[in-house]
Design a protein around this motif. Structure first.
Motif, short mmCIF file in Angstrom:
data_model
loop_
_atom_site.label_atom_id
_atom_site.label_comp_id
_atom_site.label_asym_id
_atom_site.label_seq_id
_atom_site.Cartn_x
_atom_site.Cartn_y
_atom_site.Cartn_z
N LYS A 86 0.81 -1.22 0.00
CA LYS A 86 0.00 0.00 0.00
C LYS A 86 0.85 1.28 0.00
CE LYS A 86 -4.01 -2.17 2.18
NZ LYS A 86 -3.67 -3.50 1.72
N TYR A 87 1.85 1.26 -0.85
CA TYR A 87 2.70 2.43 -1.06
C TYR A 87 2.20 3.20 -2.27
CZ TYR A 87 6.60 1.54 2.16
OH TYR A 87 7.38 1.39 3.27
N VAL A 88 2.29 4.51 -2.20
CA VAL A 88 2.02 5.34 -3.37
C VAL A 88 3.23 5.20 -4.30
CG1 VAL A 88 1.60 7.67 -4.21
CG2 VAL A 88 0.64 6.95 -2.04
N LEU A 89 2.97 4.99 -5.56
CA LEU A 89 4.02 4.75 -6.53
C LEU A 89 4.26 5.99 -7.39
CD1 LEU A 89 5.89 2.75 -8.09
CD2 LEU A 89 3.90 2.23 -9.50
N PHE A 90 5.52 6.37 -7.51
CA PHE A 90 5.92 7.46 -8.40
C PHE A 90 6.98 6.92 -9.34
CE2 PHE A 90 4.52 9.52 -4.51
CZ PHE A 90 3.67 10.50 -5.00
N VAL A 91 6.84 7.18 -10.63
CA VAL A 91 7.85 6.81 -11.62
C VAL A 91 8.36 8.11 -12.23
CG1 VAL A 91 8.31 5.56 -13.75
CG2 VAL A 91 6.73 4.59 -12.06
N ILE A 92 9.64 8.37 -12.04
CA ILE A 92 10.24 9.62 -12.49
C ILE A 92 11.29 9.30 -13.54
CG2 ILE A 92 11.61 11.63 -11.79
CD1 ILE A 92 10.41 11.21 -8.94
N THR A 93 11.17 9.91 -14.71
CA THR A 93 12.15 9.74 -15.77
C THR A 93 13.18 10.85 -15.67
OG1 THR A 93 10.56 8.66 -17.22
CG2 THR A 93 12.50 9.63 -18.27
N VAL A 94 14.45 10.47 -15.61
CA VAL A 94 15.55 11.42 -15.51
C VAL A 94 16.21 11.52 -16.88
CG1 VAL A 94 17.69 12.01 -14.30
CG2 VAL A 94 15.88 10.73 -13.11
N GLU A 95 16.30 12.72 -17.40
CA GLU A 95 16.87 12.93 -18.73
C GLU A 95 18.24 13.57 -18.61
OE1 GLU A 95 14.18 14.84 -21.47
OE2 GLU A 95 12.46 14.00 -20.43
N ASN A 96 19.09 13.32 -19.58
CA ASN A 96 20.48 13.77 -19.54
C ASN A 96 20.64 15.11 -20.25
OD1 ASN A 96 23.21 14.02 -19.41
ND2 ASN A 96 23.69 12.08 -20.38
N TYR A 97 20.02 16.16 -19.71
CA TYR A 97 20.18 17.50 -20.28
C TYR A 97 21.55 18.09 -19.95
CZ TYR A 97 15.36 17.91 -21.84
OH TYR A 97 14.18 17.74 -22.50
N HIS A 98 22.22 17.56 -18.95
CA HIS A 98 23.52 18.07 -18.52
C HIS A 98 24.68 17.43 -19.31
CE1 HIS A 98 22.28 14.68 -15.99
NE2 HIS A 98 23.51 14.29 -16.14
N HIS A 99 24.36 16.46 -20.17
CA HIS A 99 25.33 15.81 -21.05
C HIS A 99 26.48 15.12 -20.31
CE1 HIS A 99 23.17 17.64 -24.33
NE2 HIS A 99 23.35 18.82 -23.80
N HIS A 100 26.20 14.57 -19.14
CA HIS A 100 27.23 13.82 -18.42
C HIS A 100 27.43 12.46 -19.07
CE1 HIS A 100 26.90 16.10 -14.35
NE2 HIS A 100 27.41 16.83 -15.30
N LYS A 101 28.61 11.95 -18.94
CA LYS A 101 28.92 10.60 -19.38
C LYS A 101 28.59 9.64 -18.25
CE LYS A 101 30.63 11.29 -23.48
NZ LYS A 101 29.98 10.75 -24.64
N ASN A 102 28.23 8.43 -18.59
CA ASN A 102 27.93 7.45 -17.55
C ASN A 102 29.23 6.96 -16.92
OD1 ASN A 102 28.57 4.55 -18.67
ND2 ASN A 102 27.70 5.70 -20.39
N THR A 103 29.14 6.57 -15.65
CA THR A 103 30.33 6.14 -14.92
C THR A 103 30.65 4.67 -15.12
OG1 THR A 103 29.01 5.69 -12.94
CG2 THR A 103 29.99 7.88 -13.13
N HIS A 104 29.78 3.95 -15.83
CA HIS A 104 29.97 2.51 -15.99
C HIS A 104 30.51 2.14 -17.37
CE1 HIS A 104 28.09 2.24 -12.19
NE2 HIS A 104 26.91 2.58 -12.63
N GLU A 105 30.99 3.13 -18.11
CA GLU A 105 31.61 2.90 -19.41
C GLU A 105 30.72 2.16 -20.39
OE1 GLU A 105 35.53 1.22 -18.81
OE2 GLU A 105 36.02 2.75 -17.32
N VAL A 106 29.42 2.47 -20.35
CA VAL A 106 28.50 1.91 -21.33
C VAL A 106 28.76 2.64 -22.65
CG1 VAL A 106 26.07 1.56 -21.95
CG2 VAL A 106 26.79 1.41 -19.55
N SER A 107 28.97 1.91 -23.71
CA SER A 107 29.33 2.50 -25.00
C SER A 107 28.17 3.32 -25.57
CB SER A 107 29.72 1.41 -26.00
OG SER A 107 28.58 0.66 -26.36
N ASP A 108 28.50 4.26 -26.45
CA ASP A 108 27.46 5.04 -27.12
C ASP A 108 26.54 4.14 -27.92
OD1 ASP A 108 28.38 7.41 -26.07
OD2 ASP A 108 29.49 8.01 -27.86
N GLU A 109 27.10 3.11 -28.55
CA GLU A 109 26.29 2.17 -29.31
C GLU A 109 25.25 1.49 -28.40
OE1 GLU A 109 26.77 -2.01 -31.81
OE2 GLU A 109 28.56 -0.88 -31.30
#
Length: 156
Positions: free
Chosen positions: A119-142
């Protein structure tokens, strides 16, 4: 694709009408790697006042902070994240944050079920990369582009 039925325990109209706030909240932060999910989770959790969980926790060494991803263990990481979330909800934590990519519906479904069960209220928030940071896990652009193609946002 299987349709996920969401059962909202409170809707925004009834909350305003009754002048009350939800008791417990499950907040899911979703977005591509590098979008800022982890940073936002830390900010929203008020300096770790509330628990924060992620699939990445499984692959991160607690002592060194080193992240080593192993795809063959991914199913274990998903299960651990769900279990930690469930444990926090069983402890009646006021807010619980989960930050994962959640690019596909099946990744969200277990958390929808947990929210309904506890019985928790659910929120789903989408975070967009407007700041153009690179991911820290080295996931390739492809790979990022492949993930973006699968990414679905439910607006209605």
């Amino acid at each position: 694709m299987e349709r996920i039925e969401l059962f909202y325990l409170y809707d925004s109209y009834s909350l305003r009408f009754q002048n009350m706030s939800p008791k417990n909240s499950l907040i899911l932060l979703r977005g591509l790697p590098g979008s800022g999910k982890t940073t936002l989770a830390k900010v929203l959790s008020e300096n770790n006042t509330y628990p924060i969980f992620s699939v990445d926790d499984f692959f991160t060494d607690l002592l060194t902070g080193e992240y080593v991803f192993n795809f063959s263990d991914n199913h274990l990481a998903y299960k651990q994240c769900e279990e930690y979330t469930k444990d926090a909800m069983q402890q009646n934590r006021t807010k619980v944050f989960v930050h994962n990519t959640f690019t596909m519906d099946w990744e969200l479904k277990p958390y929808f079920k947990l929210a309904a069960e506890f019985k928790y209220v659910l929120f789903v928030i989408t975070v967009e990369n407007y700041h153009h940071h690179k991911n820290t896990h080295e996931v390739s652009d492809e790979q990022l582009h492949k993930m973006a193609e699968k990414y679905k946002v439910k607006l209605l």
